[in-house]
Write a protein that holds these residues in place. Structure first.
Motif, short mmCIF file in Angstrom:
data_model
loop_
_atom_site.label_atom_id
_atom_site.label_comp_id
_atom_site.label_asym_id
_atom_site.label_seq_id
_atom_site.Cartn_x
_atom_site.Cartn_y
_atom_site.Cartn_z
N PRO A 56 0.83 -1.10 -0.04
CA PRO A 56 -0.10 0.00 -0.12
C PRO A 56 0.98 1.13 0.00
CG PRO A 56 -0.05 -1.01 1.90
CD PRO A 56 0.79 -2.07 1.28
N LEU A 57 0.21 2.35 -0.46
CA LEU A 57 0.96 3.45 -0.49
C LEU A 57 1.06 4.32 0.83
CD1 LEU A 57 -0.61 5.26 -3.73
CD2 LEU A 57 1.72 4.29 -3.70
N LYS A 58 2.17 4.96 0.84
CA LYS A 58 2.27 5.62 2.45
C LYS A 58 2.43 7.06 2.13
CE LYS A 58 4.28 1.61 4.26
NZ LYS A 58 5.40 0.97 4.56
N GLY A 59 2.28 7.96 3.08
CA GLY A 59 2.67 9.59 3.21
C GLY A 59 1.85 10.22 2.04
N GLU A 60 2.48 11.10 1.40
CA GLU A 60 1.86 11.90 0.51
C GLU A 60 1.27 11.33 -0.97
OE1 GLU A 60 0.62 15.56 -1.39
OE2 GLU A 60 1.47 15.14 0.66
N ALA B 233 -0.10 8.25 -0.64
CA ALA B 233 -1.51 7.70 -0.25
C ALA B 233 -2.61 8.82 -0.11
CB ALA B 233 -1.37 7.08 1.06
N ARG B 234 -2.21 10.27 0.34
CA ARG B 234 -3.13 11.23 0.32
C ARG B 234 -3.53 11.70 -0.83
NH1 ARG B 234 0.08 11.94 4.70
NH2 ARG B 234 1.42 13.48 3.70
N GLU C 7 -6.23 9.12 -2.35
CA GLU C 7 -7.53 9.20 -1.60
C GLU C 7 -8.33 10.61 -2.35
OE1 GLU C 7 -9.32 7.84 0.54
OE2 GLU C 7 -7.80 6.19 0.36
N THR D 32 -2.23 2.87 -7.04
CA THR D 32 -1.09 2.31 -6.32
C THR D 32 0.00 2.01 -7.21
OG1 THR D 32 -2.79 1.59 -4.77
CG2 THR D 32 -0.36 0.47 -4.83
N GLN E 102 3.49 4.32 -7.14
CA GLN E 102 4.40 3.51 -6.27
C GLN E 102 5.66 3.98 -6.75
OE1 GLN E 102 4.76 1.78 -3.48
NE2 GLN E 102 3.02 0.47 -4.18
#
Length: 169
Positions: free
Chosen positions: A132-136, A138-139, A142, A162, A166
């Protein structure tokens, strides 16, 4: 002018998949009436229920009759290999599957499905899910998905987003 250096046009880099598809697609089209695009997108077209137990084999196009005044296009019959008892369930879902296939092509390419029971190779089916994406990232994803209510569409956009967002390894 005679001593000017020659300039050569650079050829664009091609992925091996592009080269292979360029070679394989004409053979598939001639022998089976299908393309690598259909084979590559089969998991999404067939859906989770049938992606692991089925695969398209060929599309039989009706022969054109010279006396046919309309000379128009006629949809074909898609032969699908399916494993075991799942073929019965695929038979019941063939109306929806025909609609998905025609949506993929963008025109009514298939009018009927013919199902043959046989083993389906699982060699290419094992893909590792992306972390899964993290941080900026992922935001951002979303924010892009805000307003999408359809769960299946949301899941597909999440997978695509993703893969695109990535970080390269």
């Amino acid at each position: 002018m005679a001593n000017e250096p020659k300039t050569f046009a650079r050829k664009r880099e091609m992925q091996i998949a592009e080269v292979a598809n360029g070679i394989i697609d004409p053979v598939l089209a001639r022998r089976a009436g299908i393309s690598t695009a259909l084979l590559g997108s089969w998991d999404e077209i067939a859906g989770e229920e049938f992606a692991d137990c089925s695969r398209p084999e060929k599309i039989a196009w009706p022969r054109r009759d010279a006396s046919d005044e309309a000379g128009g296009y006629q949809a074909g019959v898609l032969t699908i290999a399916c494993e075991g008892a799942r073929a019965l369930f695929l038979t019941h879902a063939q109306g929806e599957l025909i609609a998905r296939i025609n949506a993929f092509f963008g025109f009514p390419a298939v009018r009927q499905i013919r199902i043959v029971q046989k083993p389906v190779s699982h060699a290419v089916r094992h893909r590792r899910p992306l972390p899964p994406l993290k941080g900026e990232a992922a935001r951002r994803l979303e924010d892009m998905m805000e307003g999408i209510e359809n769960e299946a569409l949301k899941k597909a956009v999440t997978r695509l987003g993703t893969a695109v967002l990535q970080k390269k390894r």
